[in-house]
Structure formats: structure tokens, C-alpha cells
Design a protein around this motif. Sequence first.
Motif, PDB file in Angstrom:
ATOM      1  N   SER A  90      -5.491  46.683 -30.650  1.00  7.06           N
ATOM      2  CA  SER A  90      -6.674  47.163 -29.958  1.00  7.06           C
ATOM      3  C   SER A  90      -7.486  48.015 -30.928  1.00  7.06           C
ATOM      4  CB  SER A  90      -6.283  47.977 -28.725  1.00  7.06           C
ATOM      5  OG  SER A  90      -7.438  48.237 -27.929  1.00  7.06           O
ATOM      6  N   LEU A 116     -10.002  51.747 -26.392  1.00  5.86           N
ATOM      7  CA  LEU A 116     -10.865  50.639 -26.012  1.00  5.86           C
ATOM      8  C   LEU A 116     -10.447  50.084 -24.649  1.00  5.86           C
ATOM      9  CD1 LEU A 116     -13.148  48.694 -26.992  1.00  5.86           C
ATOM     10  CD2 LEU A 116     -11.314  47.172 -27.742  1.00  5.86           C
ATOM     11  N   LYS A 117     -11.462  49.826 -23.812  1.00  7.83           N
ATOM     12  CA  LYS A 117     -11.227  49.192 -22.524  1.00  7.83           C
ATOM     13  C   LYS A 117     -11.717  47.748 -22.529  1.00  7.83           C
ATOM     14  CE  LYS A 117     -12.146  51.672 -18.835  1.00  7.83           C
ATOM     15  NZ  LYS A 117     -12.873  52.551 -17.892  1.00  7.83           N
ATOM     16  N   LYS A 118     -12.864  47.499 -23.203  1.00  6.69           N
ATOM     17  CA  LYS A 118     -13.444  46.151 -23.198  1.00  6.69           C
ATOM     18  C   LYS A 118     -14.362  45.991 -24.401  1.00  6.69           C
ATOM     19  CE  LYS A 118     -16.229  43.100 -20.296  1.00  6.69           C
ATOM     20  NZ  LYS A 118     -16.961  42.984 -19.033  1.00  6.69           N
ATOM     21  N   ILE A 125     -16.720  49.185 -24.877  1.00  2.39           N
ATOM     22  CA  ILE A 125     -16.475  50.150 -23.819  1.00  2.39           C
ATOM     23  C   ILE A 125     -15.143  50.837 -24.090  1.00  2.39           C
ATOM     24  CG2 ILE A 125     -16.199  50.524 -21.347  1.00  2.39           C
ATOM     25  CD1 ILE A 125     -17.905  47.955 -20.959  1.00  2.39           C
ATOM     26  N   PHE A 126     -15.243  52.103 -24.461  1.00  4.79           N
ATOM     27  CA  PHE A 126     -14.071  52.940 -24.653  1.00  4.79           C
ATOM     28  C   PHE A 126     -13.940  53.826 -23.414  1.00  4.79           C
ATOM     29  CE2 PHE A 126     -15.542  51.906 -28.907  1.00  4.79           C
ATOM     30  CZ  PHE A 126     -14.372  51.600 -29.578  1.00  4.79           C
ATOM     31  N   ASP A 127     -12.778  54.397 -23.215  1.00  6.87           N
ATOM     32  CA  ASP A 127     -12.567  55.295 -22.090  1.00  6.87           C
ATOM     33  C   ASP A 127     -13.292  56.610 -22.370  1.00  6.87           C
ATOM     34  OD1 ASP A 127     -11.665  56.506 -19.800  1.00  6.87           O
ATOM     35  OD2 ASP A 127      -9.592  56.720 -20.461  1.00  6.87           O
ATOM     36  N   SER A 130     -19.236  54.561 -24.510  1.00  2.05           N
ATOM     37  CA  SER A 130     -19.515  53.136 -24.694  1.00  2.05           C
ATOM     38  C   SER A 130     -20.771  52.946 -25.533  1.00  2.05           C
ATOM     39  CB  SER A 130     -19.639  52.424 -23.342  1.00  2.05           C
ATOM     40  OG  SER A 130     -20.695  52.946 -22.596  1.00  2.05           O
TER      41      SER A 130
END
Length: 163
Positions: A90, A116-118, A125-127, A130
Amino acid sequence: MKTVALLFCLCVFQLQAQTIDSTSVEKPLEPKLENIAWLAGSWHGEAFGGQTEEIWSKPSGGSMMASFKLINDGKVSFYELEIIREIENSLILQLKHFDGELKGWETKDETIDFPLKKLTAKQMIFDGMSFKRVSDTEMNVFVDIKNENGDVDLVQFNYKKVE
């Protein structure tokens, strides 16, 4: 009975929203630095009543690094040193803050971490933070920042690429 009907309506609305979203969702990309290489360069904008500069390096050595500077009334308010690195299949964004005299805000071994989320061609998109690629020369960065009340405000930075 009203509660059940309300819950049913909310569920139907949620399903409709998911259906609408699923048709417009971008294809996820592999969390690799080469997929975010577009970020490299010098970006300038305005935030917090001042001028901002954020300069990102090209991917190398398993990471990208950046420096951030906020200038208010002709003086540096604070700096940030940021990195995005590949870790455990990731990406993670990590940063440290410094005041105008380069005195660290965090302790020596402490970093602010954003897993990272997406990842898509237009968004990272990070927690808590973004990046949205508007074009090759414009991006928006969104950051969750706690206010004095302890609530979280979403702050937007609009950047134009200058190099």
C-alpha cells in the motif's frame, strides 16, 4: 411503525446512492508510486490567509518527498516535510510540522500518518487527507483539521502547478 418505515426509506435511499455511485466510480489503481508520479512538481496556492508552496519530488528510492511552506504577511508561518512511501502493498503519507524557525511540532520520533484508503487516476484518498487531480496543472488537497472545539473541519487547498 414509523421507525420501521423510516429505516426502510433510508435503506432504499442508500442502495440508490450506491447504485448511482457505482456507475461513476473510477477504476482503482495499484498502490504504487508510479501511479501517483503526476504529483511531482512545484504547486502554489492560497490557504489560511496566506500563500502556500508544496514541492513534490519524482518517485525514487521507494518514496516521494515534499516540502510545504505557508507564508503570511511576508513571513513563514510553518513548514511541513512530507513523504509518500510504499509499505506493505500500500501507500502511506507521513509528515512532520516545523515552525518558522524550523523547530519541530511533533516529538523526535513522531510522525503524522495517513494510510491509503483508495487510489484512482484522479484521486489519492488517505485517511484524513486526499488529493484530487483536476488537470495536469491543477489539484485540490483536502485535509481534516481539528478546530479549537475538538471538531474536525475539512480544509481545501487549491494548487496550480508552476513547474
